[in-house]
Design a protein around this motif. Structure first.
Motif, PDB file in Angstrom:
ATOM      1  N   TYR A   1      20.872  21.748 -50.800  1.00 11.47           N
ATOM      2  CA  TYR A   1      21.663  21.860 -49.577  1.00 11.47           C
ATOM      3  C   TYR A   1      21.153  23.025 -48.749  1.00 11.47           C
ATOM      4  O   TYR A   1      20.632  24.007 -49.278  1.00 11.47           O
ATOM      5  CB  TYR A   1      23.141  22.056 -49.906  1.00 11.47           C
ATOM      6  N   ASP A   2      21.322  22.935 -47.437  1.00 13.77           N
ATOM      7  CA  ASP A   2      20.839  23.983 -46.551  1.00 13.77           C
ATOM      8  C   ASP A   2      21.691  25.243 -46.622  1.00 13.77           C
ATOM      9  O   ASP A   2      21.219  26.332 -46.268  1.00 13.77           O
ATOM     10  CB  ASP A   2      20.810  23.482 -45.100  1.00 13.77           C
ATOM     11  N   THR A   3      22.939  25.114 -47.026  1.00 18.51           N
ATOM     12  CA  THR A   3      23.829  26.267 -47.118  1.00 18.51           C
ATOM     13  C   THR A   3      24.318  26.419 -48.553  1.00 18.51           C
ATOM     14  O   THR A   3      24.370  25.459 -49.319  1.00 18.51           O
ATOM     15  CB  THR A   3      25.043  26.105 -46.186  1.00 18.51           C
ATOM     16  N   ALA A   4      24.698  27.646 -48.890  1.00 19.93           N
ATOM     17  CA  ALA A   4      25.202  27.928 -50.237  1.00 19.93           C
ATOM     18  C   ALA A   4      26.578  27.297 -50.426  1.00 19.93           C
ATOM     19  O   ALA A   4      27.296  27.023 -49.453  1.00 19.93           O
ATOM     20  CB  ALA A   4      25.273  29.428 -50.464  1.00 19.93           C
ATOM     21  N   ASP A   5      26.948  27.108 -51.691  1.00 20.68           N
ATOM     22  CA  ASP A   5      28.245  26.480 -51.964  1.00 20.68           C
ATOM     23  C   ASP A   5      29.417  27.380 -51.597  1.00 20.68           C
ATOM     24  O   ASP A   5      30.559  26.912 -51.505  1.00 20.68           O
ATOM     25  CB  ASP A   5      28.343  26.034 -53.424  1.00 20.68           C
ATOM     26  N   ASP A   6      29.163  28.683 -51.373  1.00 23.35           N
ATOM     27  CA  ASP A   6      30.229  29.581 -50.952  1.00 23.35           C
ATOM     28  C   ASP A   6      30.083  30.013 -49.495  1.00 23.35           C
ATOM     29  O   ASP A   6      30.711  30.969 -49.061  1.00 23.35           O
ATOM     30  CB  ASP A   6      30.281  30.808 -51.863  1.00 23.35           C
ATOM     31  N   ALA A   7      29.255  29.287 -48.725  1.00 25.05           N
ATOM     32  CA  ALA A   7      29.079  29.601 -47.305  1.00 25.05           C
ATOM     33  C   ALA A   7      30.244  29.040 -46.495  1.00 25.05           C
ATOM     34  O   ALA A   7      31.079  28.282 -46.999  1.00 25.05           O
ATOM     35  CB  ALA A   7      27.760  29.011 -46.802  1.00 25.05           C
ATOM     36  N   GLU A   8      30.287  29.416 -45.207  1.00 26.82           N
ATOM     37  CA  GLU A   8      31.307  28.877 -44.315  1.00 26.82           C
ATOM     38  C   GLU A   8      31.285  27.354 -44.348  1.00 26.82           C
ATOM     39  O   GLU A   8      30.224  26.732 -44.251  1.00 26.82           O
ATOM     40  CB  GLU A   8      31.054  29.365 -42.888  1.00 26.82           C
ATOM     41  N   GLN A   9      32.452  26.756 -44.464  1.00 28.42           N
ATOM     42  CA  GLN A   9      32.553  25.307 -44.529  1.00 28.42           C
ATOM     43  C   GLN A   9      32.599  24.728 -43.114  1.00 28.42           C
ATOM     44  O   GLN A   9      33.525  24.993 -42.348  1.00 28.42           O
ATOM     45  CB  GLN A   9      33.808  24.893 -45.314  1.00 28.42           C
ATOM     46  N   LEU A  10      31.595  23.936 -42.781  1.00 30.14           N
ATOM     47  CA  LEU A  10      31.560  23.247 -41.496  1.00 30.14           C
ATOM     48  C   LEU A  10      32.072  21.824 -41.683  1.00 30.14           C
ATOM     49  O   LEU A  10      32.503  21.445 -42.775  1.00 30.14           O
ATOM     50  CB  LEU A  10      30.129  23.259 -40.954  1.00 30.14           C
ATOM     51  N   ILE A  11      32.014  21.015 -40.639  1.00 29.57           N
ATOM     52  CA  ILE A  11      32.521  19.647 -40.767  1.00 29.57           C
ATOM     53  C   ILE A  11      31.663  18.814 -41.710  1.00 29.57           C
ATOM     54  O   ILE A  11      32.066  17.744 -42.158  1.00 29.57           O
ATOM     55  CB  ILE A  11      32.618  18.948 -39.394  1.00 29.57           C
ATOM     56  N   ARG A  12      30.473  19.297 -42.010  1.00 35.33           N
ATOM     57  CA  ARG A  12      29.592  18.651 -42.978  1.00 35.33           C
ATOM     58  C   ARG A  12      28.681  19.728 -43.550  1.00 35.33           C
ATOM     59  O   ARG A  12      28.227  20.616 -42.827  1.00 35.33           O
ATOM     60  CB  ARG A  12      28.771  17.555 -42.299  1.00 35.33           C
ATOM     61  N   ARG A  13      28.396  19.661 -44.853  1.00 35.29           N
ATOM     62  CA  ARG A  13      27.457  20.613 -45.439  1.00 35.29           C
ATOM     63  C   ARG A  13      26.049  20.124 -45.116  1.00 35.29           C
ATOM     64  O   ARG A  13      25.620  19.062 -45.572  1.00 35.29           O
ATOM     65  CB  ARG A  13      27.663  20.704 -46.952  1.00 35.29           C
ATOM     66  N   PRO A  14      25.308  20.869 -44.310  1.00 33.52           N
ATOM     67  CA  PRO A  14      24.014  20.363 -43.844  1.00 33.52           C
ATOM     68  C   PRO A  14      23.004  20.226 -44.971  1.00 33.52           C
ATOM     69  O   PRO A  14      22.978  21.019 -45.920  1.00 33.52           O
ATOM     70  CB  PRO A  14      23.565  21.408 -42.818  1.00 33.52           C
ATOM     71  N   GLN A  15      22.162  19.216 -44.823  1.00 27.98           N
ATOM     72  CA  GLN A  15      21.196  18.882 -45.874  1.00 27.98           C
ATOM     73  C   GLN A  15      20.073  18.074 -45.227  1.00 27.98           C
ATOM     74  O   GLN A  15      20.236  16.914 -44.897  1.00 27.98           O
ATOM     75  CB  GLN A  15      21.891  18.060 -46.959  1.00 27.98           C
ATOM     76  N   ASP A  16      18.921  18.706 -45.036  1.00 28.75           N
ATOM     77  CA  ASP A  16      17.815  18.028 -44.363  1.00 28.75           C
ATOM     78  C   ASP A  16      16.519  18.355 -45.092  1.00 28.75           C
ATOM     79  O   ASP A  16      16.064  19.501 -45.065  1.00 28.75           O
ATOM     80  CB  ASP A  16      17.730  18.475 -42.905  1.00 28.75           C
ATOM     81  N   PRO A  17      15.877  17.366 -45.710  1.00 31.71           N
ATOM     82  CA  PRO A  17      14.634  17.635 -46.438  1.00 31.71           C
ATOM     83  C   PRO A  17      13.377  17.509 -45.589  1.00 31.71           C
ATOM     84  O   PRO A  17      12.275  17.706 -46.104  1.00 31.71           O
ATOM     85  CB  PRO A  17      14.654  16.550 -47.515  1.00 31.71           C
ATOM     86  N   THR A  18      13.514  17.175 -44.307  1.00 33.87           N
ATOM     87  CA  THR A  18      12.317  16.897 -43.504  1.00 33.87           C
ATOM     88  C   THR A  18      11.788  18.174 -42.870  1.00 33.87           C
ATOM     89  O   THR A  18      12.534  19.009 -42.367  1.00 33.87           O
ATOM     90  CB  THR A  18      12.618  15.861 -42.410  1.00 33.87           C
ATOM     91  N   ASP A  19      10.470  18.311 -42.891  1.00 36.35           N
ATOM     92  CA  ASP A  19       9.806  19.440 -42.258  1.00 36.35           C
ATOM     93  C   ASP A  19       9.689  19.164 -40.762  1.00 36.35           C
ATOM     94  O   ASP A  19       9.275  18.077 -40.363  1.00 36.35           O
ATOM     95  CB  ASP A  19       8.408  19.643 -42.841  1.00 36.35           C
ATOM     96  N   SER A  20      10.020  20.154 -39.950  1.00 41.07           N
ATOM     97  CA  SER A  20       9.866  19.983 -38.503  1.00 41.07           C
ATOM     98  C   SER A  20       8.937  21.084 -38.005  1.00 41.07           C
ATOM     99  O   SER A  20       7.741  21.060 -38.280  1.00 41.07           O
ATOM    100  CB  SER A  20      11.234  20.013 -37.808  1.00 41.07           C
ATOM    101  N   ALA A  21       9.467  22.068 -37.281  1.00 43.17           N
ATOM    102  CA  ALA A  21       8.615  23.166 -36.829  1.00 43.17           C
ATOM    103  C   ALA A  21       8.251  24.109 -37.974  1.00 43.17           C
ATOM    104  O   ALA A  21       7.230  24.794 -37.930  1.00 43.17           O
ATOM    105  CB  ALA A  21       9.308  23.945 -35.722  1.00 43.17           C
TER     106      ALA A  21
END
Length: 672
Positions: free
Chosen positions: A514-534
């Motif tokens: 996951y992009d954020t830790a399990d104790d990070a601020e909770q957003l409407i979705r826990r972000p998770q993106d495996p694709t390389d961009s910039a």
């Protein structure tokens, strides 16, 4: 001054004097929206974003529009580089709803942070089929006032859709030879044989895909992979995307020929490309690759290094031209007349032919972006050097682009790796020193006393935002590279601290990250993106660092986590190799071992340098005098000298070659 005064983000500070009553992202803003019963306007951008500046000047500095905005909304401004998690969650919603995204990103939210209307740039007047920003604000206000039930229904549906999205993990198993061969084939189909790179305009520097191609060639001998990598790097280095006077790369080219860039210069692009050109030189001995690697390293140190020893995020695309206008590219472009003013008629004619400066121009208002228009070796290198020096000195008198001085942990990790390796390859100890100073800053300011990373700092003061997965992965990558170059095992230990947090806080089921830790601020979705961009995705950056750390230490837990994370490369590599280039590069290292190289002998000695120059994908190197070095690196334990001479040990797949004191034998054992 609004509520942005006193924040650490230079981008937010650019908006601190707006008549818009901006709030930073935080619970207080949403509590205010709930109290006033109004929606939240979320505006996301970054300091080097040209169209962010345009919208700011057109709309956010307009007093009448700001008054309307303040009355009917709680406006929230976010620097996407400080809060990539917030950016990722709402960008996913924008792309799902509209099919496209970008910055500035404009999203309208309920007081529960649920999105219900989206956009990017909105003009001050209707144009090109787009409504004006005022019309958008009035439309959203009307919907909020008269059709609240419909707004709530849309917001709920979007959140439910986002929460229901599952990541296609790719099943069990790691990518193997078939997947990497398919990825190479897919890249070759998208390759631009005439101009280098992949796809059409706009064309971005494919640094991570090139790293995969170099590693694939090193492992398999595939000449087509090396040819695509070398030709792409040569085309970029000769094009306008590369600063022919001062070194360093712009963000992207607006055309497929690499002629006209979008002029912002980002730390992450230059760190990644510096390392790629250094690796290309390692593979080919190319003089061009050597020059560009060193010029890019020098650019980062000269233009981006801060007084605290870290590296600033970006240089703006815009600056003030001779007529006092704030325009894109003003610092970098030239007309024939400007060349004549600096160089005189004869040298100006030479420079115009050499750099492709014409009367009609390649950019706006008859100006040209400098590029190497002539192909082949320089007829007169001394004359070229003299002309470049004089033009560079004249350019230094122009108004410089603004610099975003915040330190982003992940991007500094990339810079540490690039500068450490470039310094080692080309006998530039000053670059290794600059890498070490940046790493020291990351430990001292960004890790603090807890070893939990903060995302950003400015002026030596840590920001309030928690590090995300890419910070942990890229900083660990930088520390591991620095450990291999310097022989200082403390950097291996610091990498281990960070990667243990990845295992504990960022890892999900079946190898997912996951992009954020399990104790990070909770957003409407826990972000998770495996694709390389910039930049490398946090997912693939962590996989690479985990694999290297496991090779250094023999840790089964870190190796298992790396292999689990690479399952997504098995799924995406053959289908979308341009968007998982770093994942493919890590997969190449996995297939090769990676090789574990222990050099019992002096750091910086001939064997150590040979080990660092080995082309085996992802090989890890530990060097140091024995027995003292064994206390620094597990790979040096029980590695005695042979006949009192410095000795190298190479192992892979639980099998070790015979120890050697011979440089040539070590070189052959590492793909040299």
């Amino acid at each position: 001054m609004n509520r942005l005064a006193g924040v650490t983000s230079p981008y937010l500070l650019q908006h601190a004097d707006n008549p818009v009553d901006w709030w930073p992202w935080g619970p207080e803003a949403f509590e205010e929206a709930e109290r006033r019963d109004v929606p939240v306007l979320l505006s996301v951008g970054y300091s080097a974003c040209h169209w962010c500046h345009v919208m700011a000047h057109e709309s956010f500095e307009d007093a009448a529009l700001a008054a309307y905005l303040n009355e009917h909304f709680v406006p929230v401004k976010v620097d996407r580089e400080e809060r990539p998690d917030v950016d990722a969650v709402y960008m996913e919603a924008v792309q799902a709803a509209t099919g496209q995204g970008g910055w500035p990103m404009t999203v309208f939210l309920t007081a529960d942070a649920e999105p219900f209307y989206f956009g990017t740039y909105f003009p001050p007047e209707p144009r090109h089929g787009m409504p004006s920003f005022r019309q958008v604000l009035e439309g959203v206000t009307a919907a909020w006032t008269d059709r609240r039930g419909e707004v709530a229904e849309v917001a709920g549906r979007i959140v439910t859709d986002l929460a229901g999205r599952s990541l296609a993990h790719g099943g069990d198993g790691v990518p193997g030879e078939p997947e990497l061969a398919q990825a190479l084939l897919a890249l070759s189909r998208e390759y631009d044989e005439k101009h280098g790179g992949f796809g059409g305009a706009p064309k971005f520097p494919p640094s991570m895909a090139v790293e995969f191609l170099l590693r694939h060639h090193a492992r398999t001998g595939a000449e087509g992979a090396l040819e695509m990598a070398a030709d792409t790097c040569a085309a970029m280095a000769r094009g306008g995307i590369y600063d022919q006077l001062g070194g360093g790369f712009a963000r992207y080219s607006v055309d497929r020929e690499w002629v006209v860039p979008h002029f912002e210069k980002m730390l992450y692009d230059n760190a990644l490309l510096c390392r790629v050109y250094a690796h290309l030189w390692r593979a080919t001995g190319s003089d061009l690759a050597r020059r560009v690697a060193l010029e890019t390293a020098d650019f980062m140190v000269r233009e981006l290094r801060t007084t605290e020893g870290g590296f600033a995020s970006a240089l703006d695309a815009d600056s003030e031209d001779a007529r006092g206008r704030h325009v894109e590219g003003a610092y970098y472009v030239w007309t024939p007349e400007q060349l004549r003013e600096v160089l005189g008629e004869e040298d100006a004619a030479f420079a115009a032919a050499y750099f492709g400066v014409s009367e009609e121009g390649t950019f706006e208002e008859g100006s040209s972006v400098l590029r190497l228009a002539r192909r082949g070796p320089d007829e007169d290198p001394a004359r070229v050097a003299d002309v470049k020096a004089r033009l560079l000195a004249a350019r230094a008198e122009r108004v410089r682009p603004e610099r975003d001085d915040k330190i982003v942990a992940a991007w500094n990790g990339l810079a540490v790796a690039a500068l450490a390796e470039t310094g080692a390859y080309f006998d530039r100890p000053d670059l290794i020193e600059r890498a070490t100073e940046a790493a020291d800053l990351l430990v001292r300011v960004h890790m603090g006393d807890t070893a939990r990373l903060c995302r950003t700092s400015k002026d030596g003061r840590a920001g309030d935002n928690a590090g995300v997965l890419e910070d942990y992965g890229d900083v660990a990558e930088g520390f591991l590279a620095l450990a291999s170059v310097t022989g200082e095992g403390a950097w291996l230990d610091f990498a281990g601290f960070l990667l243990d947090i990845v295992l504990e806080r960022f890892t999900g089921e079946n190898g997912q990250l996951y992009d954020t830790a399990d104790d990070a601020e909770q957003l409407i979705r826990r972000p998770q993106d495996p694709t390389d961009s910039a930049t490398p995705a946090g997912w693939t950056a962590a996989a690479g660092a985990l694999l290297s750390y496991a090779a250094h230490t023999g840790s089964e837990a870190h190796r298992t986590a790396a292999e689990g994370a690479l399952g997504v490369v098995k799924a995406l590599g053959p289908k979308a190799p341009r968007f998982i280039g770093w994942g493919l590069a890590v997969a190449e290292a996995l297939l090769d071992g990676p090789r574990e190289v222990a050099v019992a002998g002096p750091v910086g000695g001939e064997l150590h340098r040979t080990a660092l120059l080995g082309r085996a994908p992802g090989a890890v190197v530990a060097a140091g005098e024995v027995p003292e070095g064994a206390a620094e690196f597990p790979l040096l334990v029980d590695r005695p000298l042979v006949d009192g001479a410095p000795t190298a040990y190479v192992c892979r797949h639980f099998v070790c070659a015979a120890p050697t004191t011979d440089v040539g034998e070590l070189e052959r054992g590492l793909g040299g």
